[in-house]
Design a protein around this motif. Structure first.
Motif, PDB file in Angstrom:
ATOM      1  N   LEU A  57       0.859  -1.183   0.000  1.00  0.00           N
ATOM      2  CA  LEU A  57       0.000   0.000   0.000  1.00  0.00           C
ATOM      3  C   LEU A  57       0.894   1.232   0.000  1.00  0.00           C
ATOM      4  N   PRO A  58       1.126   1.846  -1.156  1.00  0.00           N
ATOM      5  CA  PRO A  58       1.997   3.027  -1.218  1.00  0.00           C
ATOM      6  C   PRO A  58       1.442   4.179  -0.397  1.00  0.00           C
ATOM      7  N   ALA A  59       2.316   5.129  -0.136  1.00  0.00           N
ATOM      8  CA  ALA A  59       1.938   6.290   0.659  1.00  0.00           C
ATOM      9  C   ALA A  59       1.083   7.247  -0.161  1.00  0.00           C
ATOM     10  N   PRO A  60       0.208   8.005   0.489  1.00  0.00           N
ATOM     11  CA  PRO A  60      -0.557   9.028  -0.240  1.00  0.00           C
ATOM     12  C   PRO A  60       0.358  10.158  -0.675  1.00  0.00           C
ATOM     13  N   ARG A  61      -0.091  10.912  -1.655  1.00  0.00           N
ATOM     14  CA  ARG A  61       0.689  12.046  -2.124  1.00  0.00           C
ATOM     15  C   ARG A  61      -0.240  13.069  -2.748  1.00  0.00           C
ATOM     16  N   ARG A  62       0.252  14.289  -2.839  1.00  0.00           N
ATOM     17  CA  ARG A  62      -0.497  15.357  -3.492  1.00  0.00           C
ATOM     18  C   ARG A  62      -0.239  15.310  -4.994  1.00  0.00           C
ATOM     19  N   LEU A  63      -1.233  15.728  -5.756  1.00  0.00           N
ATOM     20  CA  LEU A  63      -1.137  15.740  -7.211  1.00  0.00           C
ATOM     21  C   LEU A  63      -1.271  17.167  -7.717  1.00  0.00           C
ATOM     22  N   SER A  64      -0.504  17.474  -8.737  1.00  0.00           N
ATOM     23  CA  SER A  64      -0.694  18.743  -9.431  1.00  0.00           C
ATOM     24  C   SER A  64      -1.957  18.646 -10.279  1.00  0.00           C
ATOM     25  N   ALA A  65      -2.352  19.773 -10.858  1.00  0.00           N
ATOM     26  CA  ALA A  65      -3.532  19.761 -11.710  1.00  0.00           C
ATOM     27  C   ALA A  65      -3.327  18.875 -12.925  1.00  0.00           C
ATOM     28  N   ALA A  66      -2.088  18.871 -13.484  1.00  0.00           N
ATOM     29  CA  ALA A  66      -1.806  18.032 -14.649  1.00  0.00           C
ATOM     30  C   ALA A  66      -1.876  16.562 -14.276  1.00  0.00           C
ATOM     31  N   GLU A  67      -1.328  16.193 -13.123  1.00  0.00           N
ATOM     32  CA  GLU A  67      -1.385  14.800 -12.687  1.00  0.00           C
ATOM     33  C   GLU A  67      -2.822  14.374 -12.405  1.00  0.00           C
ATOM     34  N   ALA A  68      -3.601  15.254 -11.768  1.00  0.00           N
ATOM     35  CA  ALA A  68      -4.988  14.925 -11.481  1.00  0.00           C
ATOM     36  C   ALA A  68      -5.780  14.729 -12.778  1.00  0.00           C
ATOM     37  N   ARG A  69      -5.504  15.531 -13.783  1.00  0.00           N
ATOM     38  CA  ARG A  69      -6.186  15.366 -15.063  1.00  0.00           C
ATOM     39  C   ARG A  69      -5.775  14.066 -15.739  1.00  0.00           C
ATOM     40  N   HIS A  70      -4.526  13.641 -15.561  1.00  0.00           N
ATOM     41  CA  HIS A  70      -4.078  12.388 -16.170  1.00  0.00           C
ATOM     42  C   HIS A  70      -4.750  11.183 -15.517  1.00  0.00           C
ATOM     43  N   LEU A  71      -4.872  11.198 -14.197  1.00  0.00           N
ATOM     44  CA  LEU A  71      -5.453  10.070 -13.485  1.00  0.00           C
ATOM     45  C   LEU A  71      -6.975  10.161 -13.386  1.00  0.00           C
ATOM     46  N   ALA A  72      -7.533  11.342 -13.593  1.00  0.00           N
ATOM     47  CA  ALA A  72      -8.991  11.525 -13.533  1.00  0.00           C
ATOM     48  C   ALA A  72      -9.431  12.360 -14.730  1.00  0.00           C
ATOM     49  N   PRO A  73      -9.300  11.823 -15.943  1.00  0.00           N
ATOM     50  CA  PRO A  73      -9.632  12.627 -17.132  1.00  0.00           C
ATOM     51  C   PRO A  73     -11.104  12.966 -17.256  1.00  0.00           C
ATOM     52  N   ALA A  74     -11.975  12.257 -16.543  1.00  0.00           N
ATOM     53  CA  ALA A  74     -13.404  12.543 -16.641  1.00  0.00           C
ATOM     54  C   ALA A  74     -13.826  13.743 -15.813  1.00  0.00           C
ATOM     55  N   VAL A  75     -12.929  14.264 -14.967  1.00  0.00           N
ATOM     56  CA  VAL A  75     -13.270  15.374 -14.084  1.00  0.00           C
ATOM     57  C   VAL A  75     -13.249  16.682 -14.873  1.00  0.00           C
TER      58      VAL A  75
END
Length: 475
Positions: A57-75
């Motif tokens: 179980l990897p550690a949590p981390r903060r995402l930039s807006a670009a990373e969030a768009r890559h992992l959540a493109p439907a948002v």
């Protein structure tokens, strides 16, 4: 602790790490985001206390807006200021987990009876009825455990249950587009309630779940009311770029939670999900509450109470070290000569299931036309897929958010690809930008285009090859 045991020892073929993104949209205040981040960090501290490996179980981390768009493109991209990435255990098939548990118990001497309804309980047995034939009979025992869920109060007096209904929606994957990770969608107006978007990898996406009290008679098969469906669609519409309508829902299912009633709680969502073991003078031990992933601890506590109530002799509990049917270390599972889809449902029994389908081709035919869809090339393990294709600067996505590229597009991150090998710590290295290339808006100043004279460096143990073609070993 329990999810770590499931993922590392008792059922690693059925439970695996799943990434979840909490998109920080304008509807998520900074205070709520800070509270959620503190919760994720507290969960990681519990993982550390339970000695669950960070590679599991990897550690949590903060995402930039670009990373969030890559992992959540439907948002919806407007106003998206980033995201929070967390990891949790995901059960591949809950029915398969229950079946594996029953088969494992039977292999160790348990007698499993199905389609039998308990009518009355005493400290020395139970009156039961065969639901197929209608025949009634009595089962005698030295002690009795009542683990009948929302019906526990019907069998034992003094047990007050407040059933809560949880509803899931079933959507087609193409309706939401590519979902490399699950989503935590905050419920507007609530500080600690979320709707989960769970991609299944087989053409389906689950969206859930609700937490509504159930009044009156309890149905054997609860139905998903339109009010729950509308609530989930409304919450989804707050964050998705393309809204989902009622006609996009291809199915829905509901379940009932057996919450222990407490006089100092109002809504069912405020009642603790921790399980409780209640004993009576006649020797009946009742266990209520809890969750599917904590079944082992619930059973341990209930059996310990039953041993004490019945004054029985028993050896110490060893279920924490006992693998379920089909379980094996991840390295053994990866080496099995069977499709990944079968391995993730049957574990070490996957080759036998594949051989059965080869001998009887009609068994391999889909039960429902078009389902399951052809398996996507998900991670797990990544070494079975095509070579890595890392994004360029034009994709606005860091290399740490990329795993492998397949014919169906980028696969979602997995614990092996997102983290540094052997450590479980998140990758933070970004894709280097070539000098002289344009920088996308908002990505910082234009780098210098003046050529620099290359300097030879002494190879070290962390680098392989000559100075002109060094490659980090962890990539």
């Amino acid at each position: 602790m329990e999810r770590g045991l499931l993922m590392e020892r008792t059922a690693p073929h059925l439970v695996h790490a799943e990434p979840f993104v909490l998109p920080l949209t304008p509807l998520v205040p900074r205070g709520q985001a800070a509270l959620a981040w503190a919760g994720f960090r507290a969960g990681d501290a519990l993982r550390l206390a339970a000695r669950t490996a960070r590679a599991t179980l990897p550690a949590p981390r903060r995402l930039s807006a670009a990373e969030a768009r890559h992992l959540a493109p439907a948002v919806r991209p407007e106003g998206l200021r980033g995201g929070l990435l967390s990891w949790d255990g995901k059960v591949t098939d809950d029915a398969r987990l229950v079946t594996a548990l029953a088969r494992t118990a039977a292999a160790h001497g348990a007698r499993v009876l199905t389609r039998v309804r308990a009518l009355r309980l005493t400290g020395r047995g139970a009156v039961v009825r065969d639901e197929l034939t209608g025949e009634e009979g009595e089962i005698r025992a030295r002690t009795v455990v009542n683990a009948s869920g929302v019906w526990a109060g019907h069998l034992v007096e003094g047990i007050r249950i407040r059933p809560s209904r949880g509803t899931h929606l079933v959507l087609r994957s193409e309706r939401l587009g590519a979902l490399p990770a699950g989503l935590h969608v905050p419920v507007p107006g609530e500080t600690n309630r979320f709707v989960l978007v769970l991609p299944q990898g087989d053409g389906r996406v689950y969206v859930g779940l609700t937490d509504e009290p159930v009044e009156g008679d309890l149905p054997d098969v609860p139905a998903a009311p339109e009010s729950d469906i509308g609530f989930l669609l409304d919450v989804l519409g707050c964050v998705l770029d393309t809204p989902v309508h009622r006609g996009d829902v291809v199915g829905a299912f509901a379940g009932l939670r057996p919450l222990l009633d407490s006089a100092d709680t109002g809504r069912t969502s405020d009642i603790s999900r921790r399980h409780a073991v209640v004993g009576r003078d006649d020797g009946v031990v009742t266990v209520v509450g809890g969750k599917l992933t904590t079944y082992r601890r619930m059973a341990q506590d209930a059996v310990d109470a039953a041993v004490t109530a019945g004054r029985l002799t028993a050896a110490p509990c060893r279920t924490a070290r006992l693998p379920l049917v089909g379980a094996a270390p991840p390295r053994t599972l990866r080496a099995l000569a069977a499709p990944r889809r079968l391995v993730r449902n049957y574990g070490t029994e996957a080759p036998a299931v594949q051989a059965l389908a080869a001998a009887h081709p009609h068994l391999a035919e889909p039960v429902l036309e078009g389902h399951p869809s052809p398996a996507r090339n998900w991670c797990g393990p990544c070494v079975t897929k095509a070579p890595s294709t890392r994004p360029t600067s034009s994709t606005a996505a860091p290399a740490s958010a990329w795993c492998r590229t397949t014919a169906t597009g980028p696969c979602p991150p997995c614990a092996a690809c997102w983290t540094m090998p052997g450590t479980g710590r998140p990758r933070v290295r970004r894709e280097p930008r070539r000098r002289g290339t344009a920088v996308p808006a908002g990505r910082g100043p234009q780098p210098s285009v003046r050529p620099r004279r290359a300097r030879a460096r002494r190879p070290s143990s962390r680098w392989a090859g000559p100075a002109s073609s060094r490659v980090r070993a962890d990539w």
